[in-house]
Motif scaffolding. Structure first.
Motif, PDB file in Angstrom:
ATOM      1  N   ARG A   4      13.616   3.306  -4.477  1.00 14.41           N
ATOM      2  CA  ARG A   4      13.677   3.179  -3.205  1.00 14.41           C
ATOM      3  C   ARG A   4      14.835   1.990  -2.907  1.00 14.41           C
ATOM      4  O   ARG A   4      15.483   1.130  -3.524  1.00 14.41           O
ATOM      5  CB  ARG A   4      12.708   1.693  -3.900  1.00 14.41           C
ATOM      6  CG  ARG A   4      11.687  -0.132  -3.044  1.00 14.41           C
ATOM      7  CD  ARG A   4      11.086  -0.835  -4.122  1.00 14.41           C
ATOM      8  NE  ARG A   4       9.983  -0.019  -3.930  1.00 14.41           N
ATOM      9  CZ  ARG A   4       9.035  -0.018  -2.571  1.00 14.41           C
ATOM     10  NH1 ARG A   4       9.514   0.124  -1.545  1.00 14.41           N
ATOM     11  NH2 ARG A   4       7.924   0.924  -3.263  1.00 14.41           N
ATOM     12  N   ILE A   5      14.362   1.474  -1.644  1.00 14.43           N
ATOM     13  CA  ILE A   5      15.883   0.507  -1.025  1.00 14.43           C
ATOM     14  C   ILE A   5      15.325  -0.915  -0.739  1.00 14.43           C
ATOM     15  O   ILE A   5      14.161  -0.511   0.011  1.00 14.43           O
ATOM     16  CB  ILE A   5      16.828   1.171  -0.329  1.00 14.43           C
ATOM     17  CG1 ILE A   5      17.592   2.585  -0.538  1.00 14.43           C
ATOM     18  CG2 ILE A   5      17.518   0.558   1.160  1.00 14.43           C
ATOM     19  CD1 ILE A   5      17.658   3.641   0.806  1.00 14.43           C
ATOM     20  N   MET A   6      15.974  -1.897  -1.593  1.00 18.16           N
ATOM     21  CA  MET A   6      15.047  -3.040  -0.940  1.00 18.16           C
ATOM     22  C   MET A   6      15.126  -3.370   0.280  1.00 18.16           C
ATOM     23  O   MET A   6      16.015  -3.124   0.490  1.00 18.16           O
ATOM     24  CB  MET A   6      15.912  -4.220  -2.317  1.00 18.16           C
ATOM     25  CG  MET A   6      15.383  -3.644  -3.749  1.00 18.16           C
ATOM     26  SD  MET A   6      16.432  -4.551  -4.112  1.00 18.16           S
ATOM     27  CE  MET A   6      15.194  -5.933  -4.468  1.00 18.16           C
ATOM     28  N   GLY A   7      14.222  -3.696   0.904  1.00 19.45           N
ATOM     29  CA  GLY A   7      13.617  -4.284   2.437  1.00 19.45           C
ATOM     30  C   GLY A   7      13.660  -3.080   3.243  1.00 19.45           C
ATOM     31  O   GLY A   7      13.663  -3.364   4.284  1.00 19.45           O
ATOM     32  N   GLU A   8      13.336  -1.815   2.556  1.00 19.73           N
ATOM     33  CA  GLU A   8      13.497   0.382   3.691  1.00 19.73           C
ATOM     34  C   GLU A   8      12.739   0.499   2.952  1.00 19.73           C
ATOM     35  O   GLU A   8      12.060   0.949   4.398  1.00 19.73           O
ATOM     36  CB  GLU A   8      15.195   0.165   3.652  1.00 19.73           C
ATOM     37  CG  GLU A   8      15.883  -0.327   4.519  1.00 19.73           C
ATOM     38  CD  GLU A   8      17.059   0.686   4.862  1.00 19.73           C
ATOM     39  OE1 GLU A   8      17.554   1.488   3.994  1.00 19.73           O
ATOM     40  OE2 GLU A   8      18.736  -0.725   4.916  1.00 19.73           O
ATOM     41  N   GLY A   9      12.275   0.440   2.156  1.00 14.73           N
ATOM     42  CA  GLY A   9      11.739   1.455   1.717  1.00 14.73           C
ATOM     43  C   GLY A   9      11.894   2.524   0.608  1.00 14.73           C
ATOM     44  O   GLY A   9      12.255   2.396   0.378  1.00 14.73           O
ATOM     45  N   GLN A  10      10.544   3.779   0.801  1.00 15.61           N
ATOM     46  CA  GLN A  10      10.968   4.700  -0.396  1.00 15.61           C
ATOM     47  C   GLN A  10      11.861   5.997   0.500  1.00 15.61           C
ATOM     48  O   GLN A  10      11.446   6.608   0.803  1.00 15.61           O
ATOM     49  CB  GLN A  10       9.795   5.081  -1.211  1.00 15.61           C
ATOM     50  CG  GLN A  10       9.560   3.911  -2.360  1.00 15.61           C
ATOM     51  CD  GLN A  10       8.056   4.279  -2.986  1.00 15.61           C
ATOM     52  OE1 GLN A  10       7.251   4.143  -2.124  1.00 15.61           O
ATOM     53  NE2 GLN A  10       8.528   3.791  -4.079  1.00 15.61           N
ATOM     54  N   GLU A  56      14.419  12.487   1.267  1.00 17.40           N
ATOM     55  CA  GLU A  56      13.837  12.832   2.885  1.00 17.40           C
ATOM     56  C   GLU A  56      12.255  11.551   2.809  1.00 17.40           C
ATOM     57  O   GLU A  56      12.119  10.908   1.833  1.00 17.40           O
ATOM     58  CB  GLU A  56      12.643  13.882   2.154  1.00 17.40           C
ATOM     59  CG  GLU A  56      11.206  13.560   2.921  1.00 17.40           C
ATOM     60  CD  GLU A  56      10.788  14.953   2.928  1.00 17.40           C
ATOM     61  OE1 GLU A  56       8.928  15.003   2.664  1.00 17.40           O
ATOM     62  OE2 GLU A  56      10.938  16.149   2.105  1.00 17.40           O
ATOM     63  N   PRO A  57      12.655  10.261   3.872  1.00 14.36           N
ATOM     64  CA  PRO A  57      12.193   9.811   3.368  1.00 14.36           C
ATOM     65  C   PRO A  57      10.309   9.457   3.435  1.00 14.36           C
ATOM     66  O   PRO A  57       9.651  10.429   3.760  1.00 14.36           O
ATOM     67  CB  PRO A  57      11.786   8.926   4.899  1.00 14.36           C
ATOM     68  CG  PRO A  57      12.963   9.522   5.709  1.00 14.36           C
ATOM     69  CD  PRO A  57      13.596  11.021   5.117  1.00 14.36           C
ATOM     70  N   LEU A  58      10.121   8.829   2.664  1.00 13.59           N
ATOM     71  CA  LEU A  58       8.788   8.839   2.053  1.00 13.59           C
ATOM     72  C   LEU A  58       8.063   7.874   3.419  1.00 13.59           C
ATOM     73  O   LEU A  58       7.959   6.881   4.347  1.00 13.59           O
ATOM     74  CB  LEU A  58       8.272   8.489   0.959  1.00 13.59           C
ATOM     75  CG  LEU A  58       8.595   8.819   0.058  1.00 13.59           C
ATOM     76  CD1 LEU A  58       8.355   8.099  -1.624  1.00 13.59           C
ATOM     77  CD2 LEU A  58       7.763  10.090   0.237  1.00 13.59           C
ATOM     78  N   PRO A  59       6.636   8.097   4.037  1.00 16.42           N
ATOM     79  CA  PRO A  59       5.857   7.279   4.817  1.00 16.42           C
ATOM     80  C   PRO A  59       5.509   6.151   3.948  1.00 16.42           C
ATOM     81  O   PRO A  59       5.672   5.730   3.380  1.00 16.42           O
ATOM     82  CB  PRO A  59       4.582   7.880   4.566  1.00 16.42           C
ATOM     83  CG  PRO A  59       4.508   9.356   4.734  1.00 16.42           C
ATOM     84  CD  PRO A  59       5.825   9.076   3.634  1.00 16.42           C
ATOM     85  N   ASP A  60       5.267   4.987   5.050  1.00 15.74           N
ATOM     86  CA  ASP A  60       5.883   3.490   4.845  1.00 15.74           C
ATOM     87  C   ASP A  60       4.233   3.440   4.154  1.00 15.74           C
ATOM     88  O   ASP A  60       4.590   2.443   3.540  1.00 15.74           O
ATOM     89  CB  ASP A  60       5.451   2.653   6.702  1.00 15.74           C
ATOM     90  CG  ASP A  60       6.767   2.946   7.114  1.00 15.74           C
ATOM     91  OD1 ASP A  60       8.081   3.407   6.390  1.00 15.74           O
ATOM     92  OD2 ASP A  60       7.124   2.427   7.814  1.00 15.74           O
ATOM     93  N   ASP A  61       3.291   3.753   3.975  1.00 15.32           N
ATOM     94  CA  ASP A  61       1.996   3.501   3.650  1.00 15.32           C
ATOM     95  C   ASP A  61       2.323   3.920   2.376  1.00 15.32           C
ATOM     96  O   ASP A  61       1.046   4.468   1.641  1.00 15.32           O
ATOM     97  CB  ASP A  61       0.691   4.253   4.945  1.00 15.32           C
ATOM     98  CG  ASP A  61       0.766   5.627   4.677  1.00 15.32           C
ATOM     99  OD1 ASP A  61       1.845   6.319   4.561  1.00 15.32           O
ATOM    100  OD2 ASP A  61      -0.026   5.684   5.210  1.00 15.32           O
ATOM    101  N   ALA A  62       3.158   5.134   1.879  1.00 17.67           N
ATOM    102  CA  ALA A  62       3.454   5.626   0.608  1.00 17.67           C
ATOM    103  C   ALA A  62       3.598   4.539  -0.473  1.00 17.67           C
ATOM    104  O   ALA A  62       4.260   3.935   0.095  1.00 17.67           O
ATOM    105  CB  ALA A  62       3.479   6.850   0.491  1.00 17.67           C
ATOM    106  N   LEU A  63       2.876   4.963  -1.794  1.00 16.38           N
ATOM    107  CA  LEU A  63       3.713   3.733  -2.630  1.00 16.38           C
ATOM    108  C   LEU A  63       3.295   5.094  -3.810  1.00 16.38           C
ATOM    109  O   LEU A  63       2.475   4.927  -5.212  1.00 16.38           O
ATOM    110  CB  LEU A  63       2.287   2.851  -2.946  1.00 16.38           C
ATOM    111  CG  LEU A  63       2.587   1.337  -2.018  1.00 16.38           C
ATOM    112  CD1 LEU A  63       0.941   0.337  -2.231  1.00 16.38           C
ATOM    113  CD2 LEU A  63       3.753   0.514  -2.062  1.00 16.38           C
ATOM    114  N   GLU A  64       4.370   4.861  -4.277  1.00 16.06           N
ATOM    115  CA  GLU A  64       5.344   6.322  -5.054  1.00 16.06           C
ATOM    116  C   GLU A  64       5.743   5.518  -6.623  1.00 16.06           C
ATOM    117  O   GLU A  64       6.939   4.447  -6.029  1.00 16.06           O
ATOM    118  CB  GLU A  64       6.169   7.041  -5.113  1.00 16.06           C
ATOM    119  CG  GLU A  64       5.201   8.011  -3.980  1.00 16.06           C
ATOM    120  CD  GLU A  64       4.257   8.970  -4.292  1.00 16.06           C
ATOM    121  OE1 GLU A  64       4.256   9.313  -6.141  1.00 16.06           O
ATOM    122  OE2 GLU A  64       2.940   9.103  -3.858  1.00 16.06           O
TER     123      GLU A  64
END
Length: 93
Positions: A4-10, A56-64
């Motif tokens: 996780r990059i804070m403020g950016e996503g996973q 590889e970026p995860l979709p914005d709606d993914a919560l891993e």
């Protein structure tokens, strides 16, 4: 592993790629210890860019669940110090 990059996503990143981030992590740690603000900022941005390049970026709606949390590119020296372990931001082998 999930980063996780804070403020950016996973980002999904193979654990085998962590070694490629070690040099930047060591450089960032040294710059923090020396109080090198401009060097710290440049190296933090380079480290995060490398994570994006290798992962590889995860979709914005993914919560891993995140295995590793990295600061945002705008994080201050003090904020990053709070995230550090003895190995830096990236766990050592």
């Amino acid at each position: 592993m999930i980063v996780r990059i804070m403020g950016e996503g996973q980002v999904r990143l193979a654990e085998s790629r962590l070694a490629e981030l070690d040099a930047l992590d060591e450089e960032l740690l040294a710059e923090m210890e020396n109080g090198d603000g401009p060097g710290f900022r440049a190296t933090l941005k380079a480290l995060l860019a490398k994570v994006h390049e290798l992962g590889e970026p995860l979709p914005d709606d993914a919560l891993e669940p995140s295995d590793l949390i990295l600061p945002s590119p705008e994080a201050t020296l003090e904020e990053v110090r709070e995230l550090l372990s003895d190995d830096g931001l990236i766990p050592g082998p």
